[in-house]
Design an enzyme around this catalytic site. Structure first.
Site, PDB file in Angstrom:
ATOM      1  N   LYS A   1       0.711  -0.825   0.174  1.00 42.21           N
ATOM      2  CA  LYS A   1      -0.267   0.041   0.329  1.00 42.21           C
ATOM      3  C   LYS A   1       0.936   1.555   0.272  1.00 42.21           C
ATOM      4  O   LYS A   1       0.564   1.752  -0.927  1.00 42.21           O
ATOM      5  CB  LYS A   1      -1.118  -0.027   1.430  1.00 42.21           C
TER       6      LYS A   1
ATOM      7  N   ARG B   1      11.857  -6.180   4.310  1.00 41.29           N
ATOM      8  CA  ARG B   1      12.015  -4.967   4.863  1.00 41.29           C
ATOM      9  C   ARG B   1      12.114  -4.770   5.874  1.00 41.29           C
ATOM     10  O   ARG B   1      12.694  -3.953   5.904  1.00 41.29           O
ATOM     11  CB  ARG B   1      10.124  -4.145   4.842  1.00 41.29           C
TER      12      ARG B   1
ATOM     13  N   ARG C   1      -0.423  -9.060  13.798  1.00 40.93           N
ATOM     14  CA  ARG C   1      -0.231  -7.739  12.514  1.00 40.93           C
ATOM     15  C   ARG C   1      -1.116  -8.850  11.942  1.00 40.93           C
ATOM     16  O   ARG C   1      -2.723  -7.484  11.417  1.00 40.93           O
ATOM     17  CB  ARG C   1       1.153  -6.846  12.303  1.00 40.93           C
TER      18      ARG C   1
ATOM     19  N   ARG D   1      11.696  -0.419  11.073  1.00 41.57           N
ATOM     20  CA  ARG D   1      11.010  -0.143  12.047  1.00 41.57           C
ATOM     21  C   ARG D   1      10.742  -2.105  12.451  1.00 41.57           C
ATOM     22  O   ARG D   1      10.811  -2.725  12.046  1.00 41.57           O
ATOM     23  CB  ARG D   1       9.574  -0.557  10.981  1.00 41.57           C
TER      24      ARG D   1
ATOM     25  N   ARG E   1      -9.289   0.164   9.776  1.00 40.42           N
ATOM     26  CA  ARG E   1      -8.320  -0.841   9.769  1.00 40.42           C
ATOM     27  C   ARG E   1      -9.940  -1.540  10.482  1.00 40.42           C
ATOM     28  O   ARG E   1      -9.431  -2.693  10.949  1.00 40.42           O
ATOM     29  CB  ARG E   1      -7.474  -0.406  10.636  1.00 40.42           C
TER      30      ARG E   1
HETATM   31  P1  AMP Z   1       1.128   0.386   8.919  1.00 40.77           P
HETATM   32  O1  AMP Z   1       2.224   1.167   8.478  1.00 40.77           O
HETATM   33  O2  AMP Z   1      -0.733   0.916   8.499  1.00 40.77           O
HETATM   34  O3  AMP Z   1       1.824  -0.520   8.222  1.00 40.77           O
HETATM   35  O4  AMP Z   1       0.843   1.171  10.858  1.00 40.77           O
HETATM   36  C1  AMP Z   1       1.825   0.347  11.715  1.00 40.77           C
HETATM   37  C2  AMP Z   1       0.893   0.205  12.625  1.00 40.77           C
HETATM   38  O5  AMP Z   1       0.349   1.533  13.018  1.00 40.77           O
HETATM   39  C3  AMP Z   1      -0.170  -0.815  12.774  1.00 40.77           C
HETATM   40  O6  AMP Z   1       0.093  -2.392  13.036  1.00 40.77           O
HETATM   41  C4  AMP Z   1      -1.440  -0.098  14.077  1.00 40.77           C
HETATM   42  O7  AMP Z   1      -0.140  -0.471  15.221  1.00 40.77           O
HETATM   43  C5  AMP Z   1      -0.386   1.652  14.072  1.00 40.77           C
HETATM   44  N1  AMP Z   1      -2.017   1.826  12.971  1.00 40.77           N
HETATM   45  C6  AMP Z   1      -1.749   2.541  11.812  1.00 40.77           C
HETATM   46  N2  AMP Z   1      -3.278   2.956  11.224  1.00 40.77           N
HETATM   47  C7  AMP Z   1      -3.743   2.203  12.378  1.00 40.77           C
HETATM   48  C8  AMP Z   1      -4.944   2.154  12.331  1.00 40.77           C
HETATM   49  N3  AMP Z   1      -5.870   3.088  11.109  1.00 40.77           N
HETATM   50  N4  AMP Z   1      -5.982   1.619  13.062  1.00 40.77           N
HETATM   51  C9  AMP Z   1      -5.541   1.713  14.298  1.00 40.77           C
HETATM   52  N5  AMP Z   1      -3.840   1.260  14.601  1.00 40.77           N
HETATM   53  C10 AMP Z   1      -3.477   1.443  13.481  1.00 40.77           C
END
Ligand code: AMP
Length: 190
Positions: A14, A128, A146, A134, A89
């Site tokens: 994404k 990654r 996750r 990260r 989410r």
């Molecule tokens: P991402 O960069 O989208 O993979 O998000 C990394 C982490 O941030 C996720 O595993 C969640 O812990 C948190 N996170 C990101 N977006 C959301 C969301 N919309 N709702 C809740 N937690 C989020």
């Protein structure tokens, strides 16, 4: 003003694809994960809170995430469009997004799902993790959490938007260029 949700499990691509779409269409990229990571770097109170969930592979509470997203969206009143990446989410997040957009005379125009097999996702995330810095990519147990959270809390949103005739799926496996091309075909047809 176009509003696209780029959907898919962690590691589906994404973020990578958002960068191409932003360059091509001039849309604003809204990634809640990126905003949380910026706050972690800046050592803000929000960053501390978000980190305590992110490091375990859990979702940051809806209340906090929805408020953050609303703020970020309203700070770009003159945008041509938005790509939401990693939001919504959960069902309450999707409902809040719909209500916010409808309240301003807009709607989610499409949710585009990048579909990738689970075995492929884990490999991509571990790869990654070697360079992304990260912590949530570097640990297999966190990755598993996750993906499990995605299946339980997030995947149902596919049906939520399919019921509004807004869901379109696309294979997220193949070259980056092929996938970008597939996304453009879908977006130009909206
Ligand atoms: P991402 O960069 O989208 O993979 O998000 C990394 C982490 O941030 C996720 O595993 C969640 O812990 C948190 N996170 C990101 N977006 C959301 C969301 N919309 N709702 C809740 N937690 C989020």
């Amino acid at each position: 003003m176009t509003h696209l949700v780029l959907f898919g499990p962690p590691g589906a691509g994404k973020g990578t694809q958002s960068a191409f779409l932003v360059a091509h269409y001039g849309f604003i990229h809204l990634s809640t994960g990126d905003i949380f990571r910026r706050n972690i770097k800046g050592k803000t109170e929000l960053g501390n809170l978000a980190k305590s969930y992110m490091d375990k592979g859990r979702l940051v509470p809806d209340e906090v995430t929805i408020a953050l997203l609303k703020d970020a969206w309203s700070s770009h009143a003159d945008a041509k469009g938005f790509i939401f990446d990693g939001f919504p989410r959960t069902t309450p997040q999707a409902e809040a997004l719909d209500a916010m957009l409808e309240g301003n005379g807009y709607q989610v125009d499409a949710m585009i799902g990048l579909e990738v097999r689970e075995s492929e996702l884990i490999g991509r995330l571990l790869e990654r993790g070697k360079t992304s810095g990260r912590p949530d990519d570097a640990n297999e147990a966190v990755i598993a959490s996750r993906i499990a959270v995605y299946r339980k809390e997030t995947e149902p949103l596919q049906s939520y938007y399919a019921a509004q005739k807004k869901y379109q799926g696309l294979s997220g496996e193949g070259s980056i260029e092929e996938i970008t091309q597939g996304l453009k075909v879908i977006i130009e047809d909206i």
